[in-house]
Enzyme design. Structure first.
Site, PDB file in Angstrom:
ATOM      1  N   SER A   1     -23.567  20.734  96.315  1.00 21.02           N
ATOM      2  CA  SER A   1     -23.924  21.267  97.626  1.00 21.02           C
ATOM      3  C   SER A   1     -23.564  22.738  97.669  1.00 21.02           C
ATOM      4  CB  SER A   1     -23.159  20.519  98.729  1.00 21.02           C
ATOM      5  OG  SER A   1     -23.400  21.116  99.989  1.00 21.02           O
TER       6      SER A   1
ATOM      7  N   HIS B   1     -38.330  21.738  96.645  1.00 23.53           N
ATOM      8  CA  HIS B   1     -38.557  20.633  95.712  1.00 23.53           C
ATOM      9  C   HIS B   1     -39.110  21.106  94.371  1.00 23.53           C
ATOM     10  CE1 HIS B   1     -38.903  17.371  99.102  1.00 23.53           C
ATOM     11  NE2 HIS B   1     -37.709  17.941  99.039  1.00 23.53           N
TER      12      HIS B   1
ATOM     13  N   LYS C   1     -40.281  13.042  98.778  1.00 22.43           N
ATOM     14  CA  LYS C   1     -41.639  13.432  99.121  1.00 22.43           C
ATOM     15  C   LYS C   1     -41.594  14.564 100.149  1.00 22.43           C
ATOM     16  CE  LYS C   1     -40.937  11.903 103.180  1.00 22.43           C
ATOM     17  NZ  LYS C   1     -40.949  12.885 104.305  1.00 22.43           N
TER      18      LYS C   1
ATOM     19  N   ARG D   1     -37.432  20.764 109.414  1.00 23.13           N
ATOM     20  CA  ARG D   1     -38.802  20.262 109.300  1.00 23.13           C
ATOM     21  C   ARG D   1     -39.785  21.045 110.165  1.00 23.13           C
ATOM     22  NH1 ARG D   1     -36.985  13.997 109.554  1.00 23.13           N
ATOM     23  NH2 ARG D   1     -35.217  14.985 110.622  1.00 23.13           N
TER      24      ARG D   1
ATOM     25  N   ASP E   1     -43.993  16.424 106.559  1.00 21.58           N
ATOM     26  CA  ASP E   1     -42.866  15.495 106.637  1.00 21.58           C
ATOM     27  C   ASP E   1     -43.315  14.070 106.902  1.00 21.58           C
ATOM     28  OD1 ASP E   1     -39.820  15.242 106.803  1.00 21.58           O
ATOM     29  OD2 ASP E   1     -40.475  14.271 108.650  1.00 21.58           O
TER      30      ASP E   1
END
Length: 317
Positions: A20, A63, A81, A149, A161
């Protein structure tokens, strides 16, 4: 829910390290869940030779960056995802994965649950006849507008999302990637959709619709509908069926409701990932499949007059 608990019930998977940007948070997670090592940067975790595979639950815009880095470090990847921010980035990941012997799995966990497998089985059996319409909705309330988001720089938006599930679902049940006919967004900001509806067309004449929202009048609607010329399937909560679900079928055989196991979809997903890594078994949610999904998502954004999502280049340490 997504990884740590399923791993505790899987003798082949050990969560051995966590990383983290916030050292105190990483140590807190490690202490709570009995994780042996804490790394103060994502790169340090990738350099850990005791780690075979990494799980990437970062914001959408990160990602692609960290999946690329993980492959470069020789790690298998289970990435949340959507796998990337757009189709171009997905193609780059797919090419890298194809050149390696590493597993890259997009974490559409619902794809591995018996509920979805049963719907696919019913469609394949011909009980519904020729498919005419496939619809999927993924609507839930997220009124915290400071949430990542809703952040365009992190590849946010309702379609990214929530809608990525709906797009994946219509593609799965129709067995093809559709053309986007039209799309309409409800905006939170000039670049961010809080809701999206898109009309689709598949080769052969089947049509489709995806609906998604993080804030709209349709507060909660997680469902799918598959219509053929001889029958219809409706699924309530195909995404997290372990919480509750209903599978209803209407055809020449009559009407019926089926129930499937309530075991968590994340456990099935982790088993599939372990099977792929340890025994070379095929997976359903491949980088190539992610390219198809992101191609549709990009087309929906274009049809709605919104810019494509771009990966964040923010350095994480």
């Amino acid at each position: 829910m997504a990884l740590i608990n399923p791993a505790k019930a899987n003798a082949e998977v050990v969560v051995t390290a966590v990383a983290s940007r916030d050292k105190s948070r990483a140590h807190a997670v490690a202490a709570k869940h009995g994780i042996a090592r804490v790394h103060q940067s994502y790169q340090a975790l990738l350099a850990d030779t005791a780690v075979d595979a990494v799980y990437i639950p970062l914001p959408n815009g990160l990602h692609g960056q960290w999946t690329t880095a993980a492959l470069a470090a020789g790690k298998h990847v289970l990435c949340e995802k959507p796998l990337t921010a757009n189709a171009t980035e997905a193609r780059a990941i797919a090419e890298l994965a194809a050149m390696s012997d590493r597993v890259v799995m997009e974490a559409f966990h619902y794809r591995y649950h018996p509920l979805v497998l049963r719907v696919e089985q019913i469609i394949a059996s011909g009980e519904l006849g020729t498919l005419q319409r496939v619809e999927a909705s993924m609507c839930f309330p997220l009124p915290k507008f400071s949430d990542i988001r809703y952040n365009y720089s992190l590849a946010g938006g309702a379609l990214m999302d929530a809608g990525c599930y709906a797009v994946n679902m219509v593609r799965t049940f129709a067995g093809a990637t559709p053309e986007v006919v039209a799309a309409q967004a409800k905006l939170r900001s000039p670049e961010i959709d809080r809701a999206m509806t898109a009309e689709l067309r598949f080769a052969g004449g089947c049509t489709g619709r995806v609906r998604c929202s993080m804030w709209s009048s349709d507060l909660l609607n997680i469902s799918a509908r598959v219509v053929g010329d001889a029958g219809e399937v409706r699924v309530l909560n195909p995404v997290v069926p372990q919480l509750f679900h209903r599978l209803s079928v209407r055809s020449a055989r009559g009407k019926r409701t089926e129930r499937l196991p309530r075991r968590t979809s994340y456990s099935y997903q982790l088993e599939a990932f372990a099977d792929a890594v340890l025994r070379g078994q095929p997976i359903k949610t491949t980088p190539e499949d992610a390219v198809e999904n992101m191609t549709v998502i990009d087309a929906i954004y274009r049809a709605a007059g919104l810019p494509l999502r771009n990966p964040s280049k923010t350095s994480s340490s």
